[in-house]
Design a protein around this motif. Structure first.
Motif, mmCIF file in Angstrom:
data_model
loop_
_atom_site.group_PDB
_atom_site.id
_atom_site.type_symbol
_atom_site.label_atom_id
_atom_site.label_comp_id
_atom_site.label_asym_id
_atom_site.label_seq_id
_atom_site.Cartn_x
_atom_site.Cartn_y
_atom_site.Cartn_z
ATOM 1 N N TYR A 47 65.437 40.039 32.172
ATOM 2 C CA TYR A 47 64.426 38.987 32.324
ATOM 3 C C TYR A 47 64.153 38.733 33.806
ATOM 4 C CZ TYR A 47 64.540 37.862 27.336
ATOM 5 O OH TYR A 47 64.418 37.905 25.974
ATOM 6 N N TYR A 50 58.572 38.184 33.568
ATOM 7 C CA TYR A 50 58.031 38.232 32.210
ATOM 8 C C TYR A 50 57.026 37.110 32.029
ATOM 9 C CZ TYR A 50 61.951 34.928 31.535
ATOM 10 O OH TYR A 50 62.833 33.885 31.661
ATOM 11 N N PRO A 52 56.314 34.643 29.304
ATOM 12 C CA PRO A 52 56.610 34.044 28.002
ATOM 13 C C PRO A 52 55.623 32.954 27.598
ATOM 14 C CG PRO A 52 58.042 33.112 29.664
ATOM 15 C CD PRO A 52 57.210 34.154 30.351
ATOM 16 N N ASN A 53 54.969 32.348 28.576
ATOM 17 C CA ASN A 53 54.052 31.252 28.267
ATOM 18 C C ASN A 53 52.658 31.828 28.055
ATOM 19 O OD1 ASN A 53 52.455 29.043 28.077
ATOM 20 N ND2 ASN A 53 53.115 28.096 29.999
ATOM 21 N N LEU A 54 52.305 32.012 26.780
ATOM 22 C CA LEU A 54 51.079 32.740 26.469
ATOM 23 C C LEU A 54 49.829 31.984 26.889
ATOM 24 C CD1 LEU A 54 52.129 34.119 22.987
ATOM 25 C CD2 LEU A 54 52.150 35.298 25.173
ATOM 26 N N ALA A 55 49.957 30.686 27.120
ATOM 27 C CA ALA A 55 48.789 29.908 27.512
ATOM 28 C C ALA A 55 48.550 29.974 29.017
ATOM 29 C CB ALA A 55 48.959 28.453 27.076
ATOM 30 N N ASP A 62 62.241 35.971 38.585
ATOM 31 C CA ASP A 62 63.496 35.707 39.285
ATOM 32 C C ASP A 62 63.597 36.770 40.378
ATOM 33 O OD1 ASP A 62 66.137 35.742 40.185
ATOM 34 O OD2 ASP A 62 66.936 35.133 38.238
ATOM 35 N N LYS A 298 32.870 29.771 20.520
ATOM 36 C CA LYS A 298 33.761 30.518 19.623
ATOM 37 C C LYS A 298 34.598 31.534 20.391
ATOM 38 C CE LYS A 298 31.293 30.176 15.259
ATOM 39 N NZ LYS A 298 30.492 30.906 14.256
ATOM 40 N N TYR A 299 34.725 31.332 21.686
ATOM 41 C CA TYR A 299 35.525 32.202 22.556
ATOM 42 C C TYR A 299 34.911 33.597 22.723
ATOM 43 C CZ TYR A 299 39.583 29.006 21.923
ATOM 44 O OH TYR A 299 40.447 27.943 21.883
ATOM 45 N N ARG A 300 33.668 33.782 22.300
ATOM 46 C CA ARG A 300 33.068 35.108 22.450
ATOM 47 C C ARG A 300 32.664 35.310 23.902
ATOM 48 N NH1 ARG A 300 29.129 34.511 17.293
ATOM 49 N NH2 ARG A 300 28.623 32.699 18.575
ATOM 50 N N ARG A 301 32.902 36.515 24.395
ATOM 51 C CA ARG A 301 32.738 36.791 25.823
ATOM 52 C C ARG A 301 31.473 37.607 26.072
ATOM 53 N NH1 ARG A 301 37.849 35.743 28.000
ATOM 54 N NH2 ARG A 301 37.561 37.029 29.855
ATOM 55 N N HIS B 45 31.934 46.531 18.264
ATOM 56 C CA HIS B 45 32.434 45.348 18.965
ATOM 57 C C HIS B 45 31.900 44.127 18.232
ATOM 58 C CE1 HIS B 45 33.337 42.388 21.895
ATOM 59 N NE2 HIS B 45 32.110 42.287 22.349
ATOM 60 N N TYR B 47 32.916 40.085 16.447
ATOM 61 C CA TYR B 47 33.848 38.958 16.446
ATOM 62 C C TYR B 47 34.091 38.482 15.016
ATOM 63 C CZ TYR B 47 33.695 38.552 21.545
ATOM 64 O OH TYR B 47 33.827 38.781 22.893
ATOM 65 N N TYR B 50 39.615 37.585 15.351
ATOM 66 C CA TYR B 50 40.170 37.785 16.689
ATOM 67 C C TYR B 50 41.097 36.630 17.030
ATOM 68 C CZ TYR B 50 36.042 34.885 17.811
ATOM 69 O OH TYR B 50 35.090 33.901 17.822
ATOM 70 N N PRO B 52 41.660 34.529 20.090
ATOM 71 C CA PRO B 52 41.330 34.138 21.463
ATOM 72 C C PRO B 52 42.237 33.046 22.009
ATOM 73 C CG PRO B 52 39.817 33.093 19.938
ATOM 74 C CD PRO B 52 40.718 33.964 19.111
ATOM 75 N N LEU B 54 45.491 31.998 22.954
ATOM 76 C CA LEU B 54 46.767 32.672 23.164
ATOM 77 C C LEU B 54 47.957 31.778 22.855
ATOM 78 C CD1 LEU B 54 45.836 34.576 26.431
ATOM 79 C CD2 LEU B 54 45.877 35.445 24.104
ATOM 80 N N ALA B 55 47.741 30.473 22.816
ATOM 81 C CA ALA B 55 48.850 29.562 22.538
ATOM 82 C C ALA B 55 49.082 29.405 21.039
ATOM 83 C CB ALA B 55 48.583 28.203 23.176
ATOM 84 N N VAL B 60 40.903 33.422 14.824
ATOM 85 C CA VAL B 60 39.598 32.877 14.455
ATOM 86 C C VAL B 60 38.968 33.918 13.538
ATOM 87 C CG1 VAL B 60 37.292 32.324 15.314
ATOM 88 C CG2 VAL B 60 39.321 31.571 16.577
ATOM 89 N N GLY B 272 55.588 30.582 20.950
ATOM 90 C CA GLY B 272 55.498 30.491 22.403
ATOM 91 C C GLY B 272 56.406 29.426 22.990
ATOM 92 N N TYR B 299 62.997 30.781 28.173
ATOM 93 C CA TYR B 299 62.253 31.576 27.189
ATOM 94 C C TYR B 299 62.961 32.885 26.837
ATOM 95 C CZ TYR B 299 57.993 28.792 28.266
ATOM 96 O OH TYR B 299 57.060 27.815 28.459
ATOM 97 N N ARG B 300 64.223 33.041 27.232
ATOM 98 C CA ARG B 300 64.909 34.284 26.903
ATOM 99 C C ARG B 300 65.313 34.261 25.434
ATOM 100 N NH1 ARG B 300 68.829 34.161 32.102
ATOM 101 N NH2 ARG B 300 69.205 32.148 31.086
#
Lengths: 317, 317
Positions: A47, A50, A52-55, A62, A298-301, B45, B47, B50, B52, B54-55, B60, B272, B299-300
């Motif tokens: 470790y 990494y 770990p916090n997906l948000a 370290d 809707k998070y569409r990019r 491509h 939607y 998906y 979107p 991440l947390a 969706v 998470g 987070y380990r």
């Protein structure tokens, strides 16, 4: 094409962030060829770095552990490679058996330490690169355990002293870009290698280059390249000309710290976010670059593409 | 080994969640062989499904769009496959040219619709599978555009009517497990195929099976398998015996809705997350299973392994 980017939370690690890409053209009769039998790999579940916090885009890191992991991986890869060399060639490998050593280069101090570490390995292996004077200097450290040897500042100092003349000829030519640009992550090793091509292009025919690739958390390979001048347009000299490292370095742009911090805050806010449009200012983008214009509810990019100069895609030269 | 899991936020999509794995042994002289020239792929491509946020573990999903994307991918793959067949064999492919059709099976109604859609394709292609009676039934829909044809309930009804006798022989034998287990995502197509092996093992020698694989957002391939009984231990009959589908289905466990909802809430909380230990109850795990015991403050993650019966790993039979 390999790329990644690394940004850090506000704090001491922030200046070690970076982003870069490397594009490699792979084909027959290459002037840069693998010596595929001369290769050592190492993996460990650690470790050291990494996400770990997906948000959040920021990793947990370290730094001290990561450096030790790097050096342990280096030792392990070098050991495997030396064993393979012994089986193939019937003799002990030492740093004298390669012309250049190129390292994954997060910061130049680690490159110094790493190359010095190879000299210490050569001492332990009783290899030909270590003369009587060097043997005497290393002798007090002969009985250190692995962990002790990673922690010993005295050993580090002595090893760098022994390594100094070798470093100047075998390592220093492969340090220009990482030193100028900073940590380049995935592209780091190849930026170091590009520095070597830039500095030594006309004299690299027949040379052996040892490459050490490292990724945190943790995967590493040391592998050998054999170079030859090659035929146009894929000659080493022409590759160096086309890369035009000097011009690229001279085109670097500086950014005030405050502006960088503001941009980081905007990114923190938008990372994983929705319902925003981006700034219409794409003046800093290279022609032909795709860029994000909007993330909808809707998070569409949605992306756009910067106009190319003369309607043609730039190709770097 | 391929696997994934899908869970949905509280709401109408929640019951469509699922998890499964498929393990495939790949080697020479297989009783189940690709007809590698008979293959059509499609990517888009879109939607439709998906992740979107991440947390959150929840996707969706736009169910209606996803179904249309599935049918468009099916049409596209079938068209490519028919074109390849025509080039290879010099004649029009139709559903009569394969013995079985196996579909990625999120729910059985979509399998019905999909197979019926192939019949409509055969009608458009003027293929041999469509007799005069069927032609008459399809005739009113001959001039529909693609989009209109996806939206037409009347076409769907007629197509399923025409498809019915073919469905019973060519599709129904490959529906048992998905119907019993529900949506199995990555493993769905192979669970459907396992149903066919289970139902028809002794009579599959020489048969051609068309497989339609679909993944949202969106990638699909239709490919052809040619079966032969094969040699022990890899004969189709023995594969069916070892899989023991009936026993596996009979070992299903039910779970009260309230308990499931409570578990989902716990997962939402922990997804998470850090600084928790898990329940020590592993009574529902198969012997030999690795399971998470702790995520510490950094987070380990820490794992343990459930004791195997008789100290040996279970291998399914």
């Amino acid at each position: 094409i390999c790329t990644d980017s690394a940004v850090y939370a506000d704090g001491p690690a922030r200046p070690t962030g970076g982003a870069a890409a490397v594009a490699m053209l792979i084909g027959p009769d290459a002037p840069i060829a693998f010596e595929s039998k001369l290769r050592g790999s190492h993996m460990a579940h650690v470790y050291d770095f990494y996400k770990p916090n997906l948000a959040s885009e920021y990793p947990v890191v370290d730094g001290k552990l990561s450096q030790t992991c790097y050096l342990m991986a280096l030792d392990s890869c070098y050991k495997t490679l030396c064993n393979k060399y012994k089986k193939l060639e019937g003799k002990q490998f030492s740093i004298s058996d390669a012309d250049y050593f190129v390292f994954h280069s997060p910061y130049n101090k680690l490159v110094h330490k790493s190359f010095a570490r190879l000299l210490f390995n050569d001492f332990v292996n009783n290899a030909s690169s270590i003369d009587e004077a060097a043997k005497e200097k290393f002798a007090p450290f002969a009985s250190l355990t692995g962990d002790e040897s990673y922690a010993s500042r005295d050993l580090e100092k002595v090893a760098q002293q022994v390594a100094k003349p070798f470093y100047d000829t075998k390592v220093q030519p492969a340090t220009l870009i990482p030193k100028q640009v900073g940590n380049m992550y995935t592209a780091s090793l190849y930026a170091a290698f590009a520095s070597l091509l830039h500095n030594k292009n006309s004299s690299l025919d027949g040379k052996r280059v040892m490459m050490f690739s490292y990724g945190s958390d943790s995967t590493a390979t040391m592998f050998s390249l054999r170079l030859r001048e090659g035929q146009q347009p894929f000659s080493l000299s022409n590759i160096a000309t086309v890369m035009n490292v000097q011009r690229s370095l001279s085109q670097g742009m500086s950014c005030l710290q405050k502006k960088f911090v503001d941009l980081m805050q905007l990114m923190e806010h938008r990372y994983g976010g929705k319902d925003f449009v981006t700034s219409k200012d794409c003046s800093l983008l290279a022609p032909g670059t795709y860029y994000l214009t909007e993330v909808d509810s809707k998070y569409r990019r949605f992306y756009s593409k910067k106009e190319s100069e003369n309607g043609k895609l730039a190709n770097g030269h």
